[in-house]
Design a protein around this motif. Structure first.
Motif, PDB file in Angstrom:
ATOM      1  N   PHE A   1       0.807  -1.215   0.000  1.00 56.21           N
ATOM      2  CA  PHE A   1       0.000   0.000   0.000  1.00 56.21           C
ATOM      3  C   PHE A   1       0.844   1.271   0.000  1.00 56.21           C
ATOM      4  O   PHE A   1       0.292   2.367   0.072  1.00 56.21           O
ATOM      5  N   GLY A   2       2.163   1.145  -0.042  1.00 57.38           N
ATOM      6  CA  GLY A   2       2.996   2.329  -0.136  1.00 57.38           C
ATOM      7  C   GLY A   2       3.369   2.945   1.181  1.00 57.38           C
ATOM      8  O   GLY A   2       3.629   4.154   1.235  1.00 57.38           O
ATOM      9  N   GLY A   3       3.417   2.189   2.242  1.00 57.89           N
ATOM     10  CA  GLY A   3       3.814   2.722   3.538  1.00 57.89           C
ATOM     11  C   GLY A   3       2.942   2.174   4.642  1.00 57.89           C
ATOM     12  O   GLY A   3       1.848   1.643   4.414  1.00 57.89           O
ATOM     13  N   GLU A   4       3.440   2.314   5.881  1.00 62.39           N
ATOM     14  CA  GLU A   4       2.695   1.792   7.022  1.00 62.39           C
ATOM     15  C   GLU A   4       1.449   2.604   7.291  1.00 62.39           C
ATOM     16  O   GLU A   4       0.403   2.061   7.661  1.00 62.39           O
ATOM     17  N   GLU A   5       1.532   3.925   7.121  1.00 62.80           N
ATOM     18  CA  GLU A   5       0.360   4.764   7.369  1.00 62.80           C
ATOM     19  C   GLU A   5      -0.766   4.516   6.364  1.00 62.80           C
ATOM     20  O   GLU A   5      -1.924   4.325   6.755  1.00 62.80           O
ATOM     21  N   PRO A   6      -0.473   4.503   5.056  1.00 65.43           N
ATOM     22  CA  PRO A   6      -1.558   4.158   4.114  1.00 65.43           C
ATOM     23  C   PRO A   6      -2.126   2.760   4.343  1.00 65.43           C
ATOM     24  O   PRO A   6      -3.328   2.544   4.205  1.00 65.43           O
ATOM     25  N   ALA A   7      -1.249   1.814   4.714  1.00 69.68           N
ATOM     26  CA  ALA A   7      -1.754   0.460   4.965  1.00 69.68           C
ATOM     27  C   ALA A   7      -2.688   0.446   6.157  1.00 69.68           C
ATOM     28  O   ALA A   7      -3.754  -0.202   6.128  1.00 69.68           O
ATOM     29  N   ALA A   8      -2.326   1.168   7.232  1.00 69.98           N
ATOM     30  CA  ALA A   8      -3.198   1.218   8.405  1.00 69.98           C
ATOM     31  C   ALA A   8      -4.531   1.864   8.072  1.00 69.98           C
ATOM     32  O   ALA A   8      -5.594   1.398   8.507  1.00 69.98           O
ATOM     33  N   GLU A   9      -4.488   2.940   7.278  1.00 67.57           N
ATOM     34  CA  GLU A   9      -5.737   3.597   6.875  1.00 67.57           C
ATOM     35  C   GLU A   9      -6.640   2.656   6.084  1.00 67.57           C
ATOM     36  O   GLU A   9      -7.850   2.572   6.326  1.00 67.57           O
ATOM     37  N   ARG A  10      -6.045   1.948   5.138  1.00 60.98           N
ATOM     38  CA  ARG A  10      -6.846   1.046   4.297  1.00 60.98           C
ATOM     39  C   ARG A  10      -7.451  -0.079   5.120  1.00 60.98           C
ATOM     40  O   ARG A  10      -8.608  -0.477   4.901  1.00 60.98           O
ATOM     41  N   ILE A  11      -6.703  -0.636   6.055  1.00 60.86           N
ATOM     42  CA  ILE A  11      -7.213  -1.753   6.852  1.00 60.86           C
ATOM     43  C   ILE A  11      -8.345  -1.296   7.756  1.00 60.86           C
ATOM     44  O   ILE A  11      -9.395  -1.951   7.869  1.00 60.86           O
ATOM     45  N   VAL A  12      -8.171  -0.136   8.415  1.00 55.71           N
ATOM     46  CA  VAL A  12      -9.232   0.377   9.284  1.00 55.71           C
ATOM     47  C   VAL A  12     -10.475   0.691   8.469  1.00 55.71           C
ATOM     48  O   VAL A  12     -11.610   0.388   8.881  1.00 55.71           O
ATOM     49  N   GLU A  13     -10.290   1.269   7.298  1.00 51.92           N
ATOM     50  CA  GLU A  13     -11.429   1.583   6.442  1.00 51.92           C
ATOM     51  C   GLU A  13     -12.152   0.323   5.993  1.00 51.92           C
ATOM     52  O   GLU A  13     -13.390   0.269   5.981  1.00 51.92           O
ATOM     53  N   HIS A  14     -11.397  -0.705   5.624  1.00 49.59           N
ATOM     54  CA  HIS A  14     -12.034  -1.944   5.156  1.00 49.59           C
ATOM     55  C   HIS A  14     -12.800  -2.623   6.279  1.00 49.59           C
ATOM     56  O   HIS A  14     -13.911  -3.131   6.057  1.00 49.59           O
ATOM     57  N   VAL A  15     -12.248  -2.655   7.486  1.00 52.43           N
ATOM     58  CA  VAL A  15     -12.965  -3.260   8.618  1.00 52.43           C
ATOM     59  C   VAL A  15     -14.240  -2.485   8.912  1.00 52.43           C
ATOM     60  O   VAL A  15     -15.293  -3.074   9.204  1.00 52.43           O
ATOM     61  N   ALA A  16     -14.167  -1.148   8.836  1.00 53.58           N
ATOM     62  CA  ALA A  16     -15.361  -0.340   9.083  1.00 53.58           C
ATOM     63  C   ALA A  16     -16.435  -0.602   8.044  1.00 53.58           C
ATOM     64  O   ALA A  16     -17.625  -0.717   8.369  1.00 53.58           O
ATOM     65  N   GLN A  17     -16.033  -0.716   6.782  1.00 57.17           N
ATOM     66  CA  GLN A  17     -17.020  -0.935   5.730  1.00 57.17           C
ATOM     67  C   GLN A  17     -17.572  -2.352   5.743  1.00 57.17           C
ATOM     68  O   GLN A  17     -18.757  -2.560   5.487  1.00 57.17           O
ATOM     69  N   ALA A  18     -16.725  -3.343   6.043  1.00 55.45           N
ATOM     70  CA  ALA A  18     -17.156  -4.740   5.978  1.00 55.45           C
ATOM     71  C   ALA A  18     -17.951  -5.159   7.204  1.00 55.45           C
ATOM     72  O   ALA A  18     -18.889  -5.951   7.099  1.00 55.45           O
ATOM     73  N   CYS A  19     -17.589  -4.631   8.379  1.00 55.68           N
ATOM     74  CA  CYS A  19     -18.186  -5.113   9.637  1.00 55.68           C
ATOM     75  C   CYS A  19     -18.922  -4.032  10.415  1.00 55.68           C
ATOM     76  O   CYS A  19     -19.611  -4.358  11.384  1.00 55.68           O
ATOM     77  N   GLY A  20     -18.764  -2.755  10.041  1.00 52.68           N
ATOM     78  CA  GLY A  20     -19.375  -1.700  10.825  1.00 52.68           C
ATOM     79  C   GLY A  20     -18.780  -1.595  12.210  1.00 52.68           C
ATOM     80  O   GLY A  20     -19.481  -1.237  13.163  1.00 52.68           O
ATOM     81  N   VAL A  21     -17.503  -1.908  12.346  1.00 57.22           N
ATOM     82  CA  VAL A  21     -16.831  -1.939  13.647  1.00 57.22           C
ATOM     83  C   VAL A  21     -15.718  -0.911  13.652  1.00 57.22           C
ATOM     84  O   VAL A  21     -14.959  -0.790  12.680  1.00 57.22           O
ATOM     85  N   GLU A  22     -15.609  -0.166  14.743  1.00 59.26           N
ATOM     86  CA  GLU A  22     -14.542   0.805  14.885  1.00 59.26           C
ATOM     87  C   GLU A  22     -13.266   0.103  15.340  1.00 59.26           C
ATOM     88  O   GLU A  22     -13.304  -0.816  16.157  1.00 59.26           O
ATOM     89  N   SER A  23     -12.133   0.572  14.821  1.00 61.02           N
ATOM     90  CA  SER A  23     -10.863  -0.065  15.154  1.00 61.02           C
ATOM     91  C   SER A  23      -9.750   0.948  15.042  1.00 61.02           C
ATOM     92  O   SER A  23      -9.917   2.019  14.446  1.00 61.02           O
ATOM     93  N   GLN A  24      -8.611   0.600  15.615  1.00 57.76           N
ATOM     94  CA  GLN A  24      -7.392   1.396  15.534  1.00 57.76           C
ATOM     95  C   GLN A  24      -6.231   0.466  15.263  1.00 57.76           C
ATOM     96  O   GLN A  24      -6.250  -0.694  15.694  1.00 57.76           O
ATOM     97  N   VAL A  25      -5.237   0.982  14.560  1.00 57.61           N
ATOM     98  CA  VAL A  25      -4.065   0.199  14.216  1.00 57.61           C
ATOM     99  C   VAL A  25      -2.835   0.891  14.780  1.00 57.61           C
ATOM    100  O   VAL A  25      -2.688   2.111  14.657  1.00 57.61           O
ATOM    101  N   GLY A  26      -1.976   0.113  15.404  1.00 56.55           N
ATOM    102  CA  GLY A  26      -0.687   0.597  15.868  1.00 56.55           C
ATOM    103  C   GLY A  26       0.425  -0.238  15.269  1.00 56.55           C
ATOM    104  O   GLY A  26       0.267  -1.457  15.086  1.00 56.55           O
TER     105      GLY A  26
END
Length: 639
Positions: free
Chosen positions: A234-259
């Motif tokens: 995804f071109g970096g750790e920050e873009p990857a974290a954004e994409r994963i959090v966004e996908h979890v929110a869209q797929a499951c409707g669940v809030e999450s954070q990535v560290g």
């Protein structure tokens, strides 16, 4: 340490007076008027962590609204979207990881935490996804408890997790139930259920696995994975974290954070603040964390009594001294505080896709012979795929779809390993039953023939085992005869049908006929009734031959009168002669009984009341007799 800003409608959060896009350190933000706060100390399932409040009153912006943070609970006014069970939608929020944006920040900004020394060897970059208040969210998903209200999850009469509304009323982890309810009279109490939390978290893990490979479930609500692969993709750790959090929110409707940090322990702490710790700065990140972050209460209390209050001071101790003074578990905690890790990630491997299917849209299957050929081809493909993984099938699901959209499904079990021929035979038998509208011999409720031909066949191995092949004996004889017999039985079944070769299975029941079940050869050897205690069951010995249909008989006493059983289950006279059918009477030299049984009295149409006797004749033969409704019959014969 870097922080990803929430891109909330392109709005830049002023980091302080006169900010012009410069990235300031966390220490500078505090000096500019920002206040320190506990970073979600009461979240479920993890240690209390003290750090900067990633969402409130940053760098002197005391009167500004809180920015929407990716996956944060209570992130102020959010963009409306359908969420889970009435929660604000997570999928429609601006997606980011961690705290609100800094000066001029409409994207990710890094905050330098100062370079720290190297850890104990190379520690893999690890990302951790954390779902805040997961026991509360799981109760909302499974049981429908609104997580937007004051909710507390209790275990052993103590609070283990609380919603944001409950924490606003003073409910904290570790409180007793009565004290928590006194602080929040409207508190909704939910029992802690680890199985519920795990079931609800499985869709989240599946959503993460759609974005990254190799996910380890740390506990329900927390999962980890290697950060290198997603970062490169995804071109970096920050873009990857954004994409994963966004996908979890869209797929499951669940809030999450990535560290993200060096090692799973530091990444878990970073996930609670939504931070990305740059490579090599993990020790500096951990140094200011309190010793409570180790989640070892006994060790924490001892260290504080010794004046060691943070992980940096604890990491400064010699490893040998820690091991000698505090023991092995403390030495492991010292390794974590020093920037190390307990072990590599134990990622779970997604199960292989073993299903095979074939479409016949242009030429639907309507004839049994054509379907049998198609079944053979599918069976060979399935067997080859299983062999590629070193597996063998023990339970096979057969599915079909007709041209009119009708779906057919059946599961076949096998007491052993299904070969290619065995799979093909079972598919052919099932297709024959569907296409001819018969479910087998003697079927009382045979399904109607499909209204159209089959346009799709699907084979799913629902039960698989590692296949090591046939192990012959030392001289080659052991196992060969058994395998040859199996092939013969399978061939007979292929010619005459599955019920042409049957196996007797002994189970529970009160009479010999009830205890024996005949199953087709190769099917699962499961009894018809459980082998539980059966009151009224015949005592040993068991008869040698159970008649398929009872034979009518007559039992008379010495005076030639019929023998019966009274309402008090007493024999009217001693049995003396037995007549089976139209045969001659035989002298009874010994008898025992009666053994009464009154079955299914609650169902008038199925009720059966009878008394059973064991009798021995003068010629040495012995029989099991039954008296029901005034009529005697022979049920079984003894050797």
């Amino acid at each position: 340490m870097s922080t990803l800003a929430a891109a909330g409608g392109g709005q830049d959060m002023a980091g302080g007076a006169g900010g012009s896009g410069a990235v300031r350190t966390a220490e500078a933000a505090d000096r500019a008027g920002g206040r320190r706060a506990t970073a979600r100390a009461d979240r479920a399932g993890g240690p209390d962590v003290v750090g900067t409040s990633g969402a409130a009153d940053r760098a002197g912006a005391a009167g500004r609204p809180r920015a929407a943070r990716a996956g944060g609970v209570g992130a102020g006014d959010r963009a409306g979207g359908p969420g889970a069970a009435g929660r604000p939608g997570a999928a429609d929020r601006a997606v980011g990881v961690g705290a609100a944006g800094r000066v001029g920040g409409s994207g990710a900004r890094r905050v330098d935490a100062g370079r720290g020394g190297g850890g104990e060897g190379a520690v893999a970059r690890t990302a951790v996804l954390w779902c805040p208040d997961w026991p509360v969210i799981a109760a909302e998903i499974v049981d429908g408890v609104a997580a937007t209200g004051p909710v507390a999850v209790l275990h052993a009469n103590r609070v283990v997790a609380a919603s944001e509304a409950a924490r606003g009323e003073g409910v904290r982890r570790g409180l007793r139930k009565r004290e928590a309810q006194s602080r929040c009279p409207g508190l909704v109490v939910v029992d802690h259920d680890p199985a519920r939390d795990a079931r609800a978290f499985e869709p989240v893990v599946a959503a993460v696995e759609e974005m990254v490979a190799g996910v380890e479930v740390v506990r329900p609500g927390v999962c980890g994975f290697a950060a290198r692969g997603p970062a490169r993709y995804f071109g970096g750790e920050e873009p990857a974290a954004e994409r994963i959090v966004e996908h979890v929110a869209q797929a499951c409707g669940v809030e999450s954070q990535v560290g993200v940090a060096d090692g799973g322990f530091a990444a878990g702490l970073a996930a609670r603040e939504g931070l990305i710790v740059p490579s090599g700065e993990t020790i500096a990140f951990l140094a200011g964390r309190p010793v409570e972050a180790l989640a070892r209460p006994a060790l924490t209390e001892l260290l504080r009594r010794l004046g060691i209050t943070n992980l940096g001071a604890f990491a400064g101790l010699a490893r040998g001294d820690v091991l000698a003074r505090f023991g092995f578990d403390a030495a492991l905690a010292h390794r974590l505080a020093s920037g190390g890790d307990e072990r590599p990630l134990a990622v779970r491997q997604p199960p292989p896709d073993l299903e095979v299917s074939e479409d016949y849209g242009d030429d639907p299957l309507e004839r049994v012979d054509v379907a049998a050929f198609a079944a053979r081809m599918l069976a060979e493909r399935l067997h080859e795929r299983l062999a590629g993984y070193g597996l063998a099938c023990t339970r096979l699901a057969i599915g079909a779809v007709t041209a009119h959209g009708q779906e057919l499904h059946r599961v076949w079990r096998h007491d052993g390993l299904l070969t290619t021929a065995a799979i093909a035979d079972r598919v052919r038998w099932q297709l024959d039953g569907w296409l001819s509208g018969t479910a087998g011999r003697g079927a009382r409720s045979a399904p109607a023939r499909p209204t159209a031909g089959l346009i799709r066949l699907r084979l799913v191995p629902e039960g698989v085992l590692p296949h090591a092949g046939l192990q012959p004996g030392l001289w080659g004889e052991t196992g060969e005869e058994k395998e040859r017999a199996h092939r013969s039985f399978n061939r007979i079944q292929g010619i005459l049908g599955p019920e042409s070769v049957v196996t007797a299975v002994l189970g529970g029941g009160r009479s010999p006929a009830d205890q024996v079940r005949l199953v087709p050869w190769g099917d699962e050897l499961s009894p018809a009734r459980p082998a539980a205690p059966w009151p009224g069951r015949l005592p040993a010995p068991a008869p040698a031959l159970v008649l398929p249909a009872p034979l009518p008989a007559t039992v008379r006493d010495a005076r030639g009168e019929p023998v019966g059983v009274s309402a008090r289950l007493l024999v009217t006279a001693a049995p003396a002669r037995l007549t089976i059918g139209n045969g001659p009477p035989a002298e009874i030299v010994g008898w025992t009984g009666p053994w009464p049984v009154d079955e299914r009295w609650w169902a008038p149409t199925e009720a059966r009341r009878r008394a059973r006797f064991q009798v021995a004749l003068a010629d040495g033969s012995a029989f099991l007799l039954s008296l029901a409704g005034g009529q005697w019959s022979v049920e079984a014969i003894y050797d």
